[in-house]
Design a protein around this motif. Structure first.
Motif, PDB file in Angstrom:
ATOM      1  N   UNK A   1       0.802  -1.228   0.000  1.00  0.00           N
ATOM      2  CA  UNK A   1       0.000   0.000   0.000  1.00  0.00           C
ATOM      3  C   UNK A   1       0.831   1.274   0.000  1.00  0.00           C
ATOM      4  N   UNK A   2       2.144   1.131  -0.260  1.00  0.00           N
ATOM      5  CA  UNK A   2       3.047   2.288  -0.241  1.00  0.00           C
ATOM      6  C   UNK A   2       3.421   2.637  -1.686  1.00  0.00           C
ATOM      7  N   UNK A   3       3.037   3.827  -2.126  1.00  0.00           N
ATOM      8  CA  UNK A   3       3.171   4.162  -3.553  1.00  0.00           C
ATOM      9  C   UNK A   3       4.514   4.834  -3.841  1.00  0.00           C
ATOM     10  N   UNK A   4       5.568   4.091  -3.547  1.00  0.00           N
ATOM     11  CA  UNK A   4       6.933   4.573  -3.747  1.00  0.00           C
ATOM     12  C   UNK A   4       7.705   3.576  -4.600  1.00  0.00           C
ATOM     13  N   UNK A   5       8.778   4.084  -5.260  1.00  0.00           N
ATOM     14  CA  UNK A   5       9.551   3.219  -6.150  1.00  0.00           C
ATOM     15  C   UNK A   5      10.617   2.448  -5.357  1.00  0.00           C
ATOM     16  N   UNK A   6      10.117   1.436  -4.650  1.00  0.00           N
ATOM     17  CA  UNK A   6      10.967   0.589  -3.800  1.00  0.00           C
ATOM     18  C   UNK A   6      10.530  -0.864  -4.002  1.00  0.00           C
ATOM     19  N   UNK A   7      11.493  -1.753  -4.143  1.00  0.00           N
ATOM     20  CA  UNK A   7      11.158  -3.168  -3.976  1.00  0.00           C
ATOM     21  C   UNK A   7      12.304  -3.908  -3.313  1.00  0.00           C
ATOM     22  N   UNK A   8      11.991  -5.052  -2.751  1.00  0.00           N
ATOM     23  CA  UNK A   8      13.008  -5.937  -2.204  1.00  0.00           C
ATOM     24  C   UNK A   8      12.906  -7.255  -2.970  1.00  0.00           C
ATOM     25  N   UNK A   9      14.030  -7.944  -3.097  1.00  0.00           N
ATOM     26  CA  UNK A   9      13.976  -9.254  -3.735  1.00  0.00           C
ATOM     27  C   UNK A   9      15.139 -10.104  -3.250  1.00  0.00           C
ATOM     28  N   UNK A  10      14.957 -11.406  -3.377  1.00  0.00           N
ATOM     29  CA  UNK A  10      16.013 -12.336  -2.970  1.00  0.00           C
ATOM     30  C   UNK A  10      15.966 -13.535  -3.905  1.00  0.00           C
ATOM     31  N   UNK A  11      16.503 -13.356  -5.123  1.00  0.00           N
ATOM     32  CA  UNK A  11      16.392 -14.424  -6.117  1.00  0.00           C
ATOM     33  C   UNK A  11      17.068 -15.726  -5.699  1.00  0.00           C
ATOM     34  N   UNK A  12      18.069 -15.659  -4.807  1.00  0.00           N
ATOM     35  CA  UNK A  12      18.732 -16.896  -4.358  1.00  0.00           C
ATOM     36  C   UNK A  12      17.908 -17.605  -3.283  1.00  0.00           C
ATOM     37  N   UNK A  13      16.894 -16.899  -2.741  1.00  0.00           N
ATOM     38  CA  UNK A  13      16.035 -17.407  -1.659  1.00  0.00           C
ATOM     39  C   UNK A  13      16.840 -17.755  -0.408  1.00  0.00           C
ATOM     40  N   UNK A  14      18.027 -17.158  -0.273  1.00  0.00           N
ATOM     41  CA  UNK A  14      18.832 -17.375   0.944  1.00  0.00           C
ATOM     42  C   UNK A  14      18.819 -16.110   1.769  1.00  0.00           C
ATOM     43  N   UNK A  15      18.418 -16.244   3.018  1.00  0.00           N
ATOM     44  CA  UNK A  15      18.357 -15.107   3.917  1.00  0.00           C
ATOM     45  C   UNK A  15      19.714 -14.412   4.008  1.00  0.00           C
ATOM     46  N   UNK A  16      19.702 -13.118   3.956  1.00  0.00           N
ATOM     47  CA  UNK A  16      20.951 -12.366   4.010  1.00  0.00           C
ATOM     48  C   UNK A  16      21.449 -11.970   2.632  1.00  0.00           C
ATOM     49  N   UNK A  17      20.871 -12.574   1.575  1.00  0.00           N
ATOM     50  CA  UNK A  17      21.310 -12.257   0.209  1.00  0.00           C
ATOM     51  C   UNK A  17      20.295 -11.374  -0.515  1.00  0.00           C
TER      52      UNK A  17
END
Ligand code: NI
Length: 173
Positions: free
Chosen positions: A53-69
């Motif tokens: 619900x936040x209309x800002x140009x931000x995303x997070x992603x973790x393509x390796x699916x390993x925490x910390x990466x």
């Protein structure tokens, strides 16, 4: 850290343009951490701010699916792209459906990291796919918006059925 509520289709926040994000203070660090936590708690590989619900140009992603990466990407910009591949994609805002989407296989990308530093990276294959999916969210687009006509109707029907099954708690077949 707090888990954010993920908006699901047809929440209007998912269909809007987003504004550049310009602050990198303690409250922003908290938001980035909350988005990362929410992504992991939902078994996602990416989460874009409009999904919370936040209309800002931000995303997070973790393509390796390993925490910390994981990556925090603020004001991302695709500088160039090449290649093409089709693969199935799902979305935390469209639970219960997936669809084959054509994406570029290599991206040159600039973005700001969680501290506001300008970064440049090359993303390939699954990483490139995740970034393009999240960039779509920042432009108010969902994977169903890649389709029109009968295919789009079919996907929305599947989505309604999945939502109804969720409500009744009956196992999906
Ligand atoms: Ni998504």
């Amino acid at each position: 850290m707090a888990k954010l509520k993920i908006r699901i289709y047809p929440d209007p926040a998912l269909a809007q343009e987003t504004a550049p994000h310009t602050t990198f203070g303690p409250a922003d660090q908290q938001l980035f951490d909350d988005m990362i936590e929410t992504m992991y708690a939902s078994d996602g590989v990416g989460l874009a701010a409009p999904q919370a619900g936040i209309l800002k140009r931000i995303f997070v992603c973790c393509p390796s699916m390993k925490r910390g990466e994981e990556f925090v990407m603020v004001n991302p910009r695709i500088e160039s792209s090449s290649g093409e591949a089709v693969d199935a994609e799902g979305c935390l805002s469209l639970p219960g459906i997936s669809a084959d989407i054509t994406r570029a296989t290599t991206l040159e990308l600039t973005y700001q990291n969680r501290y506001g530093n300008l970064c440049r990276t090359t993303a390939k294959d699954f990483f490139a796919r995740v970034i393009q999916h999240e960039m779509d969210h920042l432009n108010g687009n969902l994977l169903i918006d890649h389709f029109s006509g009968r295919k789009r109707e079919e996907l929305l029907k599947q989505y309604d059925l999945a939502k109804a099954a969720e409500k009744t708690g009956k196992p999906r077949t």
